[in-house]
Design a protein around this motif. Structure first.
Motif, PDB file in Angstrom:
ATOM      1  N   ALA A 133       0.824  -1.203   0.000  1.00  0.00           N
ATOM      2  CA  ALA A 133       0.000   0.000   0.000  1.00  0.00           C
ATOM      3  C   ALA A 133       0.862   1.258   0.000  1.00  0.00           C
ATOM      4  O   ALA A 133       0.564   2.242  -0.688  1.00  0.00           O
ATOM      5  N   PHE A 134       1.949   1.234   0.772  1.00  0.00           N
ATOM      6  CA  PHE A 134       2.856   2.379   0.834  1.00  0.00           C
ATOM      7  C   PHE A 134       3.476   2.656  -0.534  1.00  0.00           C
ATOM      8  O   PHE A 134       3.583   3.809  -0.967  1.00  0.00           O
ATOM      9  N   ARG A 135       3.878   1.612  -1.234  1.00  0.00           N
ATOM     10  CA  ARG A 135       4.487   1.783  -2.562  1.00  0.00           C
ATOM     11  C   ARG A 135       3.495   2.384  -3.541  1.00  0.00           C
ATOM     12  O   ARG A 135       3.872   3.213  -4.376  1.00  0.00           O
ATOM     13  N   PHE A 136       2.225   1.978  -3.448  1.00  0.00           N
ATOM     14  CA  PHE A 136       1.233   2.543  -4.363  1.00  0.00           C
ATOM     15  C   PHE A 136       0.988   4.016  -4.047  1.00  0.00           C
ATOM     16  O   PHE A 136       0.870   4.847  -4.958  1.00  0.00           O
ATOM     17  N   GLY A 137       0.925   4.351  -2.768  1.00  0.00           N
ATOM     18  CA  GLY A 137       0.792   5.751  -2.403  1.00  0.00           C
ATOM     19  C   GLY A 137       1.973   6.571  -2.886  1.00  0.00           C
ATOM     20  O   GLY A 137       1.815   7.689  -3.388  1.00  0.00           O
ATOM     21  N   LEU A 138       3.169   6.008  -2.755  1.00  0.00           N
ATOM     22  CA  LEU A 138       4.376   6.691  -3.217  1.00  0.00           C
ATOM     23  C   LEU A 138       4.359   6.873  -4.734  1.00  0.00           C
ATOM     24  O   LEU A 138       4.794   7.909  -5.251  1.00  0.00           O
ATOM     25  N   ALA A 139       3.838   5.887  -5.446  1.00  0.00           N
ATOM     26  CA  ALA A 139       3.726   6.004  -6.906  1.00  0.00           C
ATOM     27  C   ALA A 139       2.806   7.163  -7.286  1.00  0.00           C
ATOM     28  O   ALA A 139       3.075   7.903  -8.244  1.00  0.00           O
ATOM     29  N   LYS A 140       1.716   7.334  -6.540  1.00  0.00           N
ATOM     30  CA  LYS A 140       0.828   8.472  -6.803  1.00  0.00           C
ATOM     31  C   LYS A 140       1.523   9.794  -6.504  1.00  0.00           C
ATOM     32  O   LYS A 140       1.371  10.775  -7.249  1.00  0.00           O
ATOM     33  N   LEU A 141       2.285   9.839  -5.414  1.00  0.00           N
ATOM     34  CA  LEU A 141       3.028  11.049  -5.076  1.00  0.00           C
ATOM     35  C   LEU A 141       4.016  11.408  -6.179  1.00  0.00           C
ATOM     36  O   LEU A 141       4.127  12.577  -6.583  1.00  0.00           O
ATOM     37  N   ASN A 142       4.719  10.419  -6.700  1.00  0.00           N
ATOM     38  CA  ASN A 142       5.686  10.658  -7.777  1.00  0.00           C
ATOM     39  C   ASN A 142       4.993  11.127  -9.052  1.00  0.00           C
ATOM     40  O   ASN A 142       5.501  12.002  -9.763  1.00  0.00           O
ATOM     41  N   ALA A 143       3.834  10.545  -9.352  1.00  0.00           N
ATOM     42  CA  ALA A 143       3.089  10.968 -10.539  1.00  0.00           C
ATOM     43  C   ALA A 143       2.640  12.415 -10.418  1.00  0.00           C
ATOM     44  O   ALA A 143       2.754  13.203 -11.376  1.00  0.00           O
ATOM     45  N   LEU A 144       2.134  12.784  -9.251  1.00  0.00           N
ATOM     46  CA  LEU A 144       1.736  14.179  -9.020  1.00  0.00           C
ATOM     47  C   LEU A 144       2.919  15.120  -9.209  1.00  0.00           C
ATOM     48  O   LEU A 144       2.800  16.183  -9.841  1.00  0.00           O
ATOM     49  N   ASP A 145       4.066  14.731  -8.667  1.00  0.00           N
ATOM     50  CA  ASP A 145       5.255  15.575  -8.731  1.00  0.00           C
ATOM     51  C   ASP A 145       5.722  15.747 -10.171  1.00  0.00           C
ATOM     52  O   ASP A 145       6.057  16.857 -10.601  1.00  0.00           O
ATOM     53  N   ARG A 146       5.742  14.662 -10.948  1.00  0.00           N
ATOM     54  CA  ARG A 146       6.219  14.737 -12.328  1.00  0.00           C
ATOM     55  C   ARG A 146       5.308  15.615 -13.189  1.00  0.00           C
ATOM     56  O   ARG A 146       5.788  16.441 -13.970  1.00  0.00           O
ATOM     57  N   ILE A 147       4.004  15.432 -13.037  1.00  0.00           N
ATOM     58  CA  ILE A 147       3.075  16.239 -13.835  1.00  0.00           C
ATOM     59  C   ILE A 147       3.125  17.705 -13.418  1.00  0.00           C
ATOM     60  O   ILE A 147       3.087  18.608 -14.262  1.00  0.00           O
TER      61      ILE A 147
END
Length: 241
Positions: A133-147
């Motif tokens: 679950a933590f990795r999926f949340g982190l993936a969303k954080l990274n996606a937000l940051d990149r966009i």
């Protein structure tokens, strides 16, 4: 158990994804607005700063929505933000709210402290589920940051002002709604492509670095949405804390 936490930019999105995968009931207060600030100003000591007042307002709003467990950063590693929790807890208790305050320790062993807090809130879920679950949340954080970084580059040179902001708002909503890695990757790719395809002029923008207090840099209401306003003036923003 209903868990509440204050807004800090879009940080609620990865936490929401994480807690949903662990079946934790997360209460998300309204996006910071004038009522949030008014609540914080009304119940805070006069001399305290805007971040204290806004986060207090958010905690009150979360409690109003039924949160019985509140999360706040703590420790000496996050500037004064790390010291708010104890004072805010007392203010909330004086207002009559019954809750448990959980302080996330960021001073030392940051990652372990976060994971330990998640394990407690998830009713002692397995470490496998917590890490997943933590990795999926982190993936969303990274996606937000990149966009968002792409939006910062597009905003000052877009021909039609407001295009990057509209696309970024749609991207945030789509990232929030993505429920698997495949969808999340597609959302990230599609919105970066759309931002790159926005009609642009050929001028070279002035580049300005935004730095300062952690919360103020992240939260638009506290900084008067300075990144968007500078973009309208043809300035490319690069954020640091």
């Amino acid at each position: 158990m209903r868990v509440g936490m204050p807004h800090m930019g879009n940080i609620y999105i990865p936490f929401k994804a994480l807690f949903q995968r662990l079946n934790v009931d997360l209460v998300i207060p309204p996006v910071n607005n004038q009522r949030t600030l008014s609540l914080g100003v009304r119940y805070s000591p006069e001399g305290l700063c805007i971040p204290f007042k806004l986060t207090l307002g958010n905690l009150i709003e979360a409690a109003e929505l039924g949160a019985d467990t509140l999360i706040m950063p703590a420790g000496y590693g996050t500037c004064r933000l790390g010291y708010y929790a104890r004072t805010q807890e007392q203010i909330l208790r004086d207002l009559g709210y019954d809750f448990e305050m959980i302080q996330i320790g960021f001073s030392e062993h940051k990652l372990f402290n976060i994971l330990r807090m998640i394990k407690r809130l998830s009713n002692n879920a397995s470490w496998y589920r917590i890490i997943s679950a933590f990795r999926f949340g982190l993936a969303k954080l990274n996606a937000l940051d990149r966009i968002e970084r792409v939006a910062h580059k597009v905003r000052p040179i877009e021909r039609v002002k407001g295009t990057a902001n509209r696309l970024f708002a749609k991207a945030v909503k789509a990232i929030d709604e993505a429920d698997d890695y495949s969808t999340l990757k597609k959302v990230q790719r599609d919105y970066i492509d759309q931002l790159n395809e926005v009609p642009k002029n050929t001028k070279t923008p002035l580049i300005v670095g935004i730095t300062g207090e952690f919360y103020v840099v992240l939260e638009p209401l506290s900084n008067l949405d300075v990144e968007s306003e500078l973009g309208k003036l043809g300035v490319e923003v690069r954020r640091t804390t």
